[in-house]
Every structure is written in structure tokens, then in C-alpha cells.
Design a protein around this motif. Structure first.
Motif, PDB file in Angstrom:
ATOM      1  N   VAL A   1       1.552  -9.782  18.038  1.00  0.00           N
ATOM      2  CA  VAL A   1       2.009 -10.935  18.808  1.00  0.00           C
ATOM      3  C   VAL A   1       1.465 -10.830  20.232  1.00  0.00           C
TER       4      VAL A   1
ATOM      5  N   LEU B   1       8.394 -10.370   9.712  1.00  0.00           N
ATOM      6  CA  LEU B   1       7.979 -11.533  10.483  1.00  0.00           C
ATOM      7  C   LEU B   1       6.736 -11.209  11.316  1.00  0.00           C
ATOM      8  N   ALA B   2       6.738 -10.033  11.957  1.00  0.00           N
ATOM      9  CA  ALA B   2       5.579  -9.632  12.763  1.00  0.00           C
ATOM     10  C   ALA B   2       4.337  -9.507  11.904  1.00  0.00           C
TER      11      ALA B   2
ATOM     12  N   ARG C   1       3.731 -11.178   9.079  1.00  0.00           N
ATOM     13  CA  ARG C   1       3.279 -12.529   8.724  1.00  0.00           C
ATOM     14  C   ARG C   1       2.574 -13.180   9.914  1.00  0.00           C
ATOM     15  N   TRP C   2       3.124 -12.960  11.101  1.00  0.00           N
ATOM     16  CA  TRP C   2       2.540 -13.526  12.319  1.00  0.00           C
ATOM     17  C   TRP C   2       1.117 -12.997  12.519  1.00  0.00           C
TER      18      TRP C   2
ATOM     19  N   GLU D   1      -1.346 -14.443   9.960  1.00  0.00           N
ATOM     20  CA  GLU D   1      -1.678 -15.827  10.280  1.00  0.00           C
ATOM     21  C   GLU D   1      -2.676 -15.896  11.434  1.00  0.00           C
TER      22      GLU D   1
END
Length: 309
Positions: free
Chosen positions: A258, A294-295, A297-298, A301
């Protein structure tokens, strides 16, 4: 539950603590030794953290600010040495059958070491108790030994009645306790030894060099993170075992996938979410797992977007 004299003490039986925090600290130029900080916490508070499980904690010495409530006592006469101090501590509020006796200058003492002393005191007779080669009687106490094999009687667990009995006899024989060496007491007790399980718990701070050594050791590369976490938990009053690897991996993934500031913010949000879910190790683990996924998947992406560009 009250144990019969000499009976085995279950490891989970209540215990009290006496912390000796007096003395002139001559080798420290008269400084308030228990109040000196190591890794941001006063020595006395680090010792109080280690015996936090005690029902009653008596601190013998001048009153000072402490991280948790304690019972205060003073030896008579002031400066009379460890035996009068110990006697004063026992009189001031010790009611449990077992008492942990600690010096206030042990920066690396931990709850695990205190529990090990109590567990050893409850263990079946080993045949190696001082003054009892056949192991026929339960020990009067368990003392920590330092890496050189020396006894540390102010890092020990004792049967309260045994201490009271021998202290009373010494006072009667010598007309008082002032100035008597502690070895006169321990020589009359059946003692079991426990080798310092960490090699550091018995380290005490008698000089400025000792204090500097403690401050340096606590920041050593292999242990600094564990020491920091233990200190933060004590400072915040948190009693929670957390898988630090999970949180560090999460922080790494958030920083790389991120943005760098996302690491501390994400771990904060995980802690907040865990607390909102009721707290506990499982709540932390579940919140960390969901944030880590979540990290991931982020990051995937973002990688796909860069490939398309």
C-alpha cells in the motif's frame, strides 16, 4: 485453601511478595536506586511487573510512586539491613503460605521466572534440598542461582512460616536483627536451587556500570523487540500474548503493498478492531488475518494495474 506446613504447594496457589527497596545505594552515590530507569521504566516497577500475580505485595523502603498499589513498610531501625527489612515486610501484610522475596534492582526479572520459582517449590522432593540429603522433607524455599552458581536469596520463593520461625530464632539468639547477614537466615533453611532460566534474571544493578550494562543489554538486537513489547504491555496494563510475527508480517505487507505509513496505521486499526470484538489473542489473530488478506489483494491489484499500463 491453607496448606499444611511442609506440604507441597500447588503452582497456582496464592502467594504474596516482599520487595526490598531500601538501602543506601552507596556505590551509586546515594541515588534512589529503585527509581532509576531501565528502558524507560523504574527498576522497582520492572520488579513489580514480575510479581504482579501476588495477592499482596509489600515494598520495604521509602515511599515512592509505583506503577501499581502496594503495601509500604519500613525496617527497624532504618538501614538495618535485609533481615530487619524482610521481617518488616512479613509483618506488614503477608498472609499467604508462600512468599516471593525480591530485591528491587533486578531489571530482567520476569513473571515467568517468578512462576518457575513457585513451581519448583511445589515440585516433589528431589533429594537435593539443603540440609536434607535424603529429600525426606519439602524445602523451605527455592532460590535462584546466577550463571556462576551463586545463590540469590533476594530472588526466591519461601514458605512464609519457615521464614517467620527462623527470623524469630535469630532475633532471640542475637538480641535483634540489625546488621545480621542474610546468610544466617538461609543457612538454617532447607533450600532448593533453580538455575537462572534466562541467564539474566539474576542480574542486579549495584553500580553505575551495572546500570549501563542493563540498559545496553535490553537493546541488544536479538531481544530488543521482545523487551519493548513486554515493557509496553506492562506500561499499558495489557496482559495479552500476541503472535508478533503475524503483526510484523502484516506491517511489512501493508508497507510494501500500500504505502509505508500504512504499516503503523494498519496495526493500530487491527488492535482497535480486536478490542471492539472483545479482545483476546484470537480476536487479534482474526483481525490481523483479515487485514493481511486485504493487503495481499491490494498488492495484487496494484501489480495487475502496473502490468496493464
Amino acid at each position: 485453601m491453607t496448606s499444611q506446613p511442609g506440604a507441597a504447594v500447588p503452582p497456582d496457589e496464592p502467594f504474596d511478595a516482599v520487595v526490598l527497596a531500601g538501602g543506601a545505594a552507596r556505590r551509586l552515590g546515594g541515588a534512589d536506586k529503585p527509581g532509576l530507569p531501565v528502558a524507560g521504566r523504574a527498576l522497582i516497577n520492572r520488579v513489580l511487573d514480575a510479581c504482579a500475580g501476588a495477592g499482596t505485595t509489600v515494598v520495604v523502603g521509602p515511599r515512592r510512586a509505583t506503577a501499581r498499589p502496594v503495601v509500604w513498610a519500613r525496617e527497624e531501625p532504618p538501614g538495618g539491613g535485609p533481615l530487619p527489612a524482610l521481617a518488616a515486610g512479613l509483618r506488614a501484610g503477608v498472609t499467604a503460605d508462600v512468599v516471593v522475596v525480591l530485591a528491587a534492582d533486578l531489571p530482567f526479572l520476569s513473571p515467568a521466572t517468578v512462576r518457575a520459582l513457585l513451581t519448583e517449590l511445589a515440585a516433589p522432593e528431589s533429594g537435593h534440598d539443603q540440609g536434607d540429603p535424603d529429600g525426606a522433607a519439602a524445602p523451605d524455599g527455592v532460590v535462584l542461582t546466577d550463571p556462576d552458581g551463586r545463590d540469590q536469596p533476594l530472588a526466591a520463593a519461601y514458605r512464609t512460616e519457615s521464614l517467620r520461625r527462623e527470623i524469630a530464632l535469630l532475633a532471640s539468639e542475637h538480641g535483634g536483627l540489625s546488621g545480621l547477614p542474610l546468610r544466617l537466615l538461609t543457612a538454617e533453611l532447607r533450600l532448593r536451587r533453580l538455575a537462572d532460566p534466562t541467564g539474566r534474571a539474576s542480574f542486579d544493578c549495584d553500580t553505575w556500570d551495572d546500570l549501563s550494562t542493563a540498559r545496553a543489554r535490553i537493546r541488544e538486537h536479538g531481544t530488543v523487540l521482545d523487551e519493548w513489547i513486554a515493557t509496553v504491555k506492562a506500561e499499558l496494563g495489557i496482559d495479552l500474548d500476541v503472535d508478533t510475527k503475524v503483526l510484523l508480517d502484516l506491517a511489512r505487507d501493508a508497507a510494501h503493498g500500500v504505502a509505508r505509513p500504512a504499516a503503523p496505521l494498519t496495526t493500530f486499526l487491527v488492535g482497535y478492531a480486536a478490542a471492539a470484538a472483545g479482545g483476546g489473542e484470537q480476536a487479534v489473530a482474526e483481525a490481523a488475518r483479515r487485514a493481511a488478506e486485504l493487503a495481499e489483494r491490494w498488492a495484487k491489484e496494484a501489480d495487475a494495474g502496473e502490468a496493464e499500463a
